[in-house]
Design a protein around this motif. Structure first.
Motif, mmCIF file in Angstrom:
data_model
loop_
_atom_site.group_PDB
_atom_site.id
_atom_site.type_symbol
_atom_site.label_atom_id
_atom_site.label_comp_id
_atom_site.label_asym_id
_atom_site.label_seq_id
_atom_site.Cartn_x
_atom_site.Cartn_y
_atom_site.Cartn_z
ATOM 1 N N THR A 135 -99.048 16.679 48.911
ATOM 2 C CA THR A 135 -99.264 16.239 47.519
ATOM 3 C C THR A 135 -98.970 17.362 46.540
ATOM 4 O OG1 THR A 135 -100.913 14.633 48.241
ATOM 5 C CG2 THR A 135 -100.926 15.233 45.916
ATOM 6 N N ARG A 136 -99.411 18.578 46.892
ATOM 7 C CA ARG A 136 -99.158 19.695 45.985
ATOM 8 C C ARG A 136 -97.662 19.967 45.852
ATOM 9 N NH1 ARG A 136 -101.926 25.621 45.141
ATOM 10 N NH2 ARG A 136 -100.588 26.128 43.384
ATOM 11 N N THR A 137 -96.933 19.997 46.969
ATOM 12 C CA THR A 137 -95.495 20.249 46.912
ATOM 13 C C THR A 137 -94.789 19.174 46.090
ATOM 14 O OG1 THR A 137 -95.630 21.202 49.145
ATOM 15 C CG2 THR A 137 -93.430 20.745 48.295
ATOM 16 N N ALA A 138 -95.144 17.922 46.343
ATOM 17 C CA ALA A 138 -94.526 16.801 45.623
ATOM 18 C C ALA A 138 -94.813 16.884 44.128
ATOM 19 C CB ALA A 138 -95.037 15.482 46.191
ATOM 20 N N THR A 139 -96.052 17.214 43.781
ATOM 21 C CA THR A 139 -96.449 17.333 42.371
ATOM 22 C C THR A 139 -95.704 18.478 41.696
ATOM 23 O OG1 THR A 139 -98.650 16.483 42.922
ATOM 24 C CG2 THR A 139 -98.416 17.617 40.812
ATOM 25 N N ASP A 140 -95.621 19.612 42.387
ATOM 26 C CA ASP A 140 -94.910 20.770 41.829
ATOM 27 C C ASP A 140 -93.437 20.452 41.571
ATOM 28 O OD1 ASP A 140 -97.231 22.216 41.942
ATOM 29 O OD2 ASP A 140 -96.609 23.565 43.550
ATOM 30 N N ILE A 141 -92.798 19.757 42.520
ATOM 31 C CA ILE A 141 -91.380 19.398 42.356
ATOM 32 C C ILE A 141 -91.220 18.451 41.164
ATOM 33 C CG2 ILE A 141 -89.460 18.093 43.397
ATOM 34 C CD1 ILE A 141 -89.734 20.908 44.536
ATOM 35 N N ALA A 142 -92.112 17.487 41.043
ATOM 36 C CA ALA A 142 -92.045 16.543 39.915
ATOM 37 C C ALA A 142 -92.197 17.278 38.582
ATOM 38 C CB ALA A 142 -93.117 15.472 40.073
ATOM 39 N N ASN A 143 -93.136 18.211 38.514
ATOM 40 C CA ASN A 143 -93.359 18.953 37.270
ATOM 41 C C ASN A 143 -92.172 19.866 36.935
ATOM 42 O OD1 ASN A 143 -95.863 17.794 36.773
ATOM 43 N ND2 ASN A 143 -96.983 19.375 37.876
ATOM 44 N N LEU B 299 -85.875 29.903 39.048
ATOM 45 C CA LEU B 299 -86.929 28.899 39.234
ATOM 46 C C LEU B 299 -87.490 29.050 40.641
ATOM 47 C CD1 LEU B 299 -86.627 25.071 38.513
ATOM 48 C CD2 LEU B 299 -87.316 25.883 40.764
ATOM 49 N N THR B 300 -88.819 29.035 40.767
ATOM 50 C CA THR B 300 -89.438 29.080 42.094
ATOM 51 C C THR B 300 -90.588 28.077 42.168
ATOM 52 O OG1 THR B 300 -91.055 30.799 41.513
ATOM 53 C CG2 THR B 300 -88.931 31.547 42.376
ATOM 54 N N LEU B 301 -90.940 27.722 43.394
ATOM 55 C CA LEU B 301 -92.104 26.860 43.587
ATOM 56 C C LEU B 301 -93.374 27.649 43.282
ATOM 57 C CD1 LEU B 301 -92.414 23.889 44.524
ATOM 58 C CD2 LEU B 301 -92.905 24.761 46.817
ATOM 59 N N ALA B 302 -93.447 28.878 43.795
ATOM 60 C CA ALA B 302 -94.612 29.743 43.565
ATOM 61 C C ALA B 302 -94.133 31.119 43.132
ATOM 62 C CB ALA B 302 -95.444 29.849 44.839
ATOM 63 N N ASP B 303 -94.848 31.732 42.201
ATOM 64 C CA ASP B 303 -94.397 32.996 41.609
ATOM 65 C C ASP B 303 -95.546 34.001 41.483
ATOM 66 O OD1 ASP B 303 -92.777 34.875 40.253
ATOM 67 O OD2 ASP B 303 -93.236 33.989 38.300
ATOM 68 N N PRO B 304 -96.134 34.432 42.603
ATOM 69 C CA PRO B 304 -97.223 35.408 42.511
ATOM 70 C C PRO B 304 -96.806 36.720 41.843
ATOM 71 C CG PRO B 304 -97.108 34.481 44.729
ATOM 72 C CD PRO B 304 -95.892 34.015 44.000
ATOM 73 N N ALA B 305 -95.537 37.109 41.997
ATOM 74 C CA ALA B 305 -95.071 38.382 41.418
ATOM 75 C C ALA B 305 -94.925 38.313 39.905
ATOM 76 C CB ALA B 305 -93.737 38.786 42.052
ATOM 77 N N GLY B 306 -94.864 37.098 39.357
ATOM 78 C CA GLY B 306 -94.732 36.959 37.907
ATOM 79 C C GLY B 306 -93.379 37.401 37.387
ATOM 80 N N VAL B 307 -92.307 36.928 38.040
ATOM 81 C CA VAL B 307 -90.964 37.326 37.596
ATOM 82 C C VAL B 307 -90.062 36.141 37.249
ATOM 83 C CG1 VAL B 307 -90.977 39.506 38.869
ATOM 84 C CG2 VAL B 307 -90.106 37.446 39.987
ATOM 85 N N ALA B 308 -90.448 34.932 37.638
ATOM 86 C CA ALA B 308 -89.573 33.772 37.449
ATOM 87 C C ALA B 308 -89.569 33.295 35.998
ATOM 88 C CB ALA B 308 -90.003 32.633 38.367
ATOM 89 N N TRP B 309 -88.439 32.717 35.593
ATOM 90 C CA TRP B 309 -88.343 32.057 34.280
ATOM 91 C C TRP B 309 -89.188 30.784 34.282
ATOM 92 C CZ3 TRP B 309 -85.414 27.300 33.942
ATOM 93 C CH2 TRP B 309 -85.390 26.750 32.656
ATOM 94 N N LEU B 310 -89.163 30.065 35.398
ATOM 95 C CA LEU B 310 -89.916 28.815 35.525
ATOM 96 C C LEU B 310 -90.469 28.717 36.940
ATOM 97 C CD1 LEU B 310 -90.767 25.904 34.669
ATOM 98 C CD2 LEU B 310 -88.456 25.154 35.309
#
Length: 413
Positions: free
Chosen positions: A103-111, A236-247
């Motif tokens: 559900t989380r992966t699907a929600t993240d992709i939709a967003n 663009l990334t699904l998860a960005d712990p490093a805080g470097v992605a544009w989205l």
């Protein structure tokens, strides 16, 4: 497409005599379509890699590879340790991760798709599609899911898009030959680079260095890359712990299901091998021996079905013009504490820590908590291989896990 076709190197040197931009674009697109898709559907992605026979690649044992890398004798992208099928326990833990993370992966992709739709709906068209360029390999499953979402005409975020996969290698950069072929085929399109997650931000930095050649506003491809503004790297990334992605869908370090497997969730494609820009595309191996245990299409189909069934409101995600590097101090602290001069030996995030255990020679694993459900596979692999675990609590947050690679020789920065 047949397995036989995907295992061959489908490289064609097509140099037609072309007089108009339209016919050039059409010819270039047709040329790109001669490449394979790994074990994905042709409509999911075109992977711009030179697929070589695995019998022609030196299969280097992990410990020998580690010594060669750390001594500087060989670069990691010159060698491959061929993959074996995941063990039964590994498969079981992947299935558990998929169950809890669907559900989380699907929600993240939709967003993510919803945010891309609102950002680009005024500027893209079927003639000028948004070009998704996934970074092989971790970006491939995310890029395929995004491509499926954007081409879902029943959704509220459909957008004309095409999807390619190209190689990026630390210290050696983005595959310049592959990128140029995409730019030639889509001279009026915006490009978005897609990765699975960020660890320390090293791939972001590699991407930024590789794209610097386009950063002059007079460059003919400036707007293809820097469409979000000068010096804004459209990652663009699904998860960005490093805080470097544009989205990114979030900055959390969580158990992304596709992060637990290697080729068997990435189109059966190996980690890429370097080729000099003048000699052609970066190379890769297609693991035709792992077809029976491949989850690539099943994973995408499963998450895509869940995305189409979502009923939660869509969320417009924040974008960032510049990286925040929010974990840089933490990485510096760990490097000092464990006397590590080469930051490449530090592999943060659950996904990267897991892959490092499977592909490298780890010294120890650092965990935020001793019993977090997202680190079950990591802890299992550690017990199997007698790898030390150190629990450091909130000290390593936002990361849940970090693998430290064993020092085989004197560090070379």
């Amino acid at each position: 497409h047949s397995l036989e076709m995907t295992t061959l190197s489908a490289i064609f040197a097509v140099k037609p005599i072309i007089t108009t931009e339209y016919s050039m674009t059409k010819a270039m697109t047709q040329t790109l379509n001669t490449y394979g898709s790994g074990s994905y559907l042709a409509s999911d992605v075109t992977v711009l890699l030179d697929i070589v026979n695995k019998d022609a690649v030196a299969d280097v044992p992990v410990r020998q590879k580690e010594a060669l890398i750390q001594s500087g004798q060989r670069h990691y992208s010159d060698m491959l340790t061929l993959e074996d099928a995941p063990t039964a326990m590994h498969e079981q833990l992947y299935q558990q991760a998929l169950e809890q993370g669907t559900t989380r992966t699907a929600t993240d992709i939709a967003n993510l798709a919803y945010t891309l739709h609102h950002t680009f709906q005024q500027t893209v068209s079927p003639e000028r599609p948004l070009v998704l360029v996934s970074l092989v390999r971790a970006g491939l499953p995310v890029g395929v899911l995004l491509q499926r979402a954007l081409t879902d005409i029943d959704s509220s975020y459909a957008l004309p898009s095409v999807h390619y996969g190209i190689s990026i290698i630390r210290d050696r950069g983005l595959d310049a030959v592959a990128l140029q072929r995409i730019l030639d085929a889509y001279p009026n399109s915006a490009i978005i680079f897609v990765d699975g997650w960020t660890g320390k931000g090293a791939i972001y930095q590699e991407l930024a260095r590789s794209l610097d050649v386009f950063s002059n506003s007079n460059h003919p491809n400036f707007i293809n890359i820097f469409h979000q503004g000068e010096n804004v790297i459209p990652l663009l990334t699904l998860a960005d712990p490093a805080g470097v992605a544009w989205l990114a869908a979030s900055e959390d370090d969580w158990l992304i299901p596709s992060g637990l497997l290697n080729s068997t969730v990435s189109g059966l494609i190996s980690r890429s091998l370097y080729s000099e820009p003048l000699s052609g595309l970066h190379r890769s191996v297609f693991y035709d021996n792992l077809v029976e245990v491949d989850h690539s299409l099943a994973f995408v189909d499963h998450i895509d079905t869940a995305r189409r069934a979502l009923s939660t409101p869509l969320q417009y995600l924040q974008t960032f013009k510049q990286p925040r590097y929010q974990t840089a101090d933490l990485i510096d602290m760990l490097a000092a504490e464990y006397d590590i001069s080469n930051r490449n030996r530090i592999k943060p995030t659950i996904a990267e820590a897991t892959r490092a255990i499977l592909r490298r020679d780890p010294e120890r694993i650092l965990l935020a908590t001793a019993d977090h459900p997202d680190t079950v596979l990591l802890r299992h692999l550690c017990s199997e291989r007698d790898i030390n675990i150190t629990v450091l609590g909130a000290k390593i947050l936002p990361y849940q896990a970090i693998t430290l690679i064993k020092q085989r020789v004197t560090d070379r920065s």
